[in-house]
Design an enzyme around this catalytic site. Structure first.
Site, short mmCIF file in Angstrom:
data_model
loop_
_atom_site.label_atom_id
_atom_site.label_comp_id
_atom_site.label_asym_id
_atom_site.label_seq_id
_atom_site.Cartn_x
_atom_site.Cartn_y
_atom_site.Cartn_z
N ARG A 109 3.80 0.90 -9.29
CA ARG A 109 5.01 0.72 -9.68
C ARG A 109 5.17 0.84 -11.05
NH1 ARG A 109 8.54 -3.55 -9.23
NH2 ARG A 109 8.36 -3.64 -6.92
N LYS A 119 -0.13 -3.57 -1.46
CA LYS A 119 0.26 -3.88 -2.50
C LYS A 119 -0.26 -5.05 -3.43
CE LYS A 119 4.76 -4.87 -4.97
NZ LYS A 119 6.17 -5.10 -4.63
N CYS A 166 0.96 -3.08 -8.98
CA CYS A 166 2.13 -3.44 -9.52
C CYS A 166 2.18 -4.76 -10.54
CB CYS A 166 3.36 -4.00 -8.30
SG CYS A 166 5.02 -4.55 -8.84
N ASP A 215 -0.40 -7.04 -6.89
CA ASP A 215 0.77 -7.25 -7.72
C ASP A 215 0.37 -8.47 -8.87
OD1 ASP A 215 3.13 -7.28 -8.88
OD2 ASP A 215 4.19 -8.18 -6.99
N ASP A 256 10.94 -4.81 -11.21
CA ASP A 256 11.89 -4.70 -9.76
C ASP A 256 13.09 -4.58 -9.87
OD1 ASP A 256 9.38 -6.10 -9.14
OD2 ASP A 256 10.28 -7.95 -8.16
N ASP A 276 5.44 -9.10 2.65
CA ASP A 276 5.35 -9.32 1.14
C ASP A 276 5.21 -10.94 0.95
OD1 ASP A 276 6.47 -9.11 -1.92
OD2 ASP A 276 6.15 -7.23 -1.21
N ASP A 277 5.40 -11.26 -0.39
CA ASP A 277 5.08 -12.76 -0.98
C ASP A 277 5.88 -13.57 0.10
OD1 ASP A 277 4.69 -15.05 -2.29
OD2 ASP A 277 5.97 -14.47 -4.03
N TYR A 325 12.94 -7.69 -0.56
CA TYR A 325 14.42 -7.62 -1.37
C TYR A 325 15.53 -8.35 -0.43
CZ TYR A 325 12.31 -5.28 -5.27
OH TYR A 325 11.48 -5.37 -6.26
#
Length: 449
Positions: free
Chosen positions: A349, A290, A334, A292, A353, A188-189, A157
């Site tokens: 999740r 995670k 997620c 997703d 988001d 993360d990504d 984020y």
């Protein structure tokens, strides 16, 4: 698909409410008065990627994916209609208002539970009825005892897909400098070369192994983000192994407007690749995952094994991942079909988001925003401690975040999993204090309204 009548519930039209449960993590989930119009996707793109792709819910009726509840508003019990099992079928359930009654119909068999309503707030009546149903559903699915979740820092984020190796290492140092209670540092990504090419790095990372080593030497656990059932058109996977994809499935577009494809885990080559990816990540020392955009694994289409439904293939894929990462690793879902995931992940999740903004930019309540994330976190609170540990989403506490105080309250009340996703060295006094307060051991106890 055709539906058949399940029940007709007598209601007080001025007080009755219907609870719609969305298909996946990001799908709007809330309760409505009978005179309210339910949230529907603003475009076909949103429907495919954020709702149940193979269904178009009616604008003039209520529609739950595998779960719907009716509070008649008469003081009588709350009616809960739910899927018979996580393995499917997971029917769409429709509720049509007909004067002083609500007619409920479904595509396939559903259970029907009536939970007596005490003198409670209307929201609490529905939450407690859903909790009662969830207790039975979890027991039938053999949900294992929940493990206390770790606290985490996540790169997404602040840095989004432009995260670099230096960014991760800077925040690892900041965690120590600020003495924050962070167990896991999650990349993360953005580390991967393309969606689907998980073991090939972007030019912003020189070595995933060296980052993991630094995290572990600092006394933290290493975590990573993967979209395991997706592959983008520019990926090596799609170019070299088009036979590994689900024919006819359309997960939508993304990552530079690329066409996305769904991995067919019923194909031996695709299954072996999934095991290779997660086995390699495990061997690096990563033990928090995670996963997703996993709705892609449940899409309808033509698979190598035509006898396996989308839901069955999805559950098979999650089991493959669990086997590859080992039983001690922590698995967070997620973008996940909710009911088909029961019993297969440690945490989930439960909403879209979080955004730095309050309202979704395109008006669709499946999209990143504080309003959408708050709504779902509240109306899926009953899943906490019953199906898994609920993840409302990361705390974002910087001064640029609209109504950040309200989001911190949501995280404190509804999120069993606690994570931060700011550039830690840039937090102001309020942001750092709030981050320190909320990064505490997460919850496994069932939510009580």
């Amino acid at each position: 698909m055709a539906t058949s009548s399940v029940a007709t519930v007598a209601v007080d039209p001025s007080r009755a409410r219907v609870y719609e449960h969305g298909w996946q993590s990001w799908s709007p989930t809330t309760a409505y008065r009978l005179d309210e119009r339910p949230f529907r996707p603003v475009s076909d793109l949103r429907r495919i990627g954020n709702y149940r792709p193979e269904r178009t819910a009616p604008a003039d009726g209520f529609w739950g994916e595998g779960l719907l509840a009716v509070d008649p508003g008469t003081g009588d019990g709350v009616h809960v209609f739910g899927a018979a099992s996580a393995g499917g079928p997971v029917p769409s359930i429709r509720a049509e208002v007909r004067g002083d009654s609500v007619r409920v119909s479904a595509e396939a068999e559903v259970t029907h539970l009536v939970v007596e309503a005490a003198d409670q707030h209307p929201d609490d009546r529905i939450q407690r009825a859903l909790a009662r149903w969830a207790d039975g559903f979890a027991a039938a699915e053999g949900v294992p005892p929940l493990r206390p979740p770790p606290t985490a820092w996540c790169s997404w984020y602040h840095y989004f897909e432009r995260v670099t190796q230096d960014d991760v290492e800077e925040n690892l140092r900041a965690i120590d400098d600020l003495d924050l209670a962070v167990d896991v540092v999650q990349i993360d990504d953005g580390y991967q070369a393309e969606i689907g090419d998980w073991l090939r790095l972007s030019d912003r990372f020189s070595s995933l192994g060296s980052v993991v080593d630094r995290i572990r030497r600092a006394g933290r656990r290493a975590g990573i983000w993967v979209a395991p059932f997706l592959a983008a058109e520019r990926s090596v996977l799609v170019r070299e192994h088009p036979d590994w994809l689900v024919a006819g499935a359309n997960p939508g577009t993304g990552w530079g407007d690329q066409q996305l494809f769904s991995l067919d885990v019923t194909r031996p080559g695709a299954e072996a690749y999934l095991r290779e990816v997660f086995g390699a990540l495990r061997d690096l020392g990563i033990d928090y995952y995670k996963v997703d955009f996993v709705y892609a694994g449940a899409l309808d289409g033509t698979r190598a094994d035509p006898g396996v439904s989308g839901v069955e293939a999805y559950r098979q894929g999650l089991r493959i991942i669990r086997e590859a990462i080992g039983p001690e690793a922590y698995l967070l879902g997620c973008g996940a079909p909710v009911l088909p995931s029961v019993g297969l992940v440690d945490a989930m999740r439960v909403g879209p988001d979080i955004g730095h903004h309050y309202e979704p930019l395109d008006g669709d309540l499946s999209q990143p925003s504080q309003r959408a994330a708050t709504q779902n976190s509240r109306w899926r609170a009953w899943q906490q401690g019953r199906f898994w540990v609920n993840d409302a989403d990361c705390l974002v506490a910087g001064p640029h975040v609209e109504r950040r105080e309200e989001w911190a309250e949501v995280v404190g009340r509804y999120s069993g999993l606690r994570s931060s996703s700011d550039r830690l060295s840039r937090l102001d006094e309020w942001g750092l204090r709030t981050t320190r307060e909320l990064l505490r051991p997460g919850l496994t106890a069932p939510f009580v309204a």
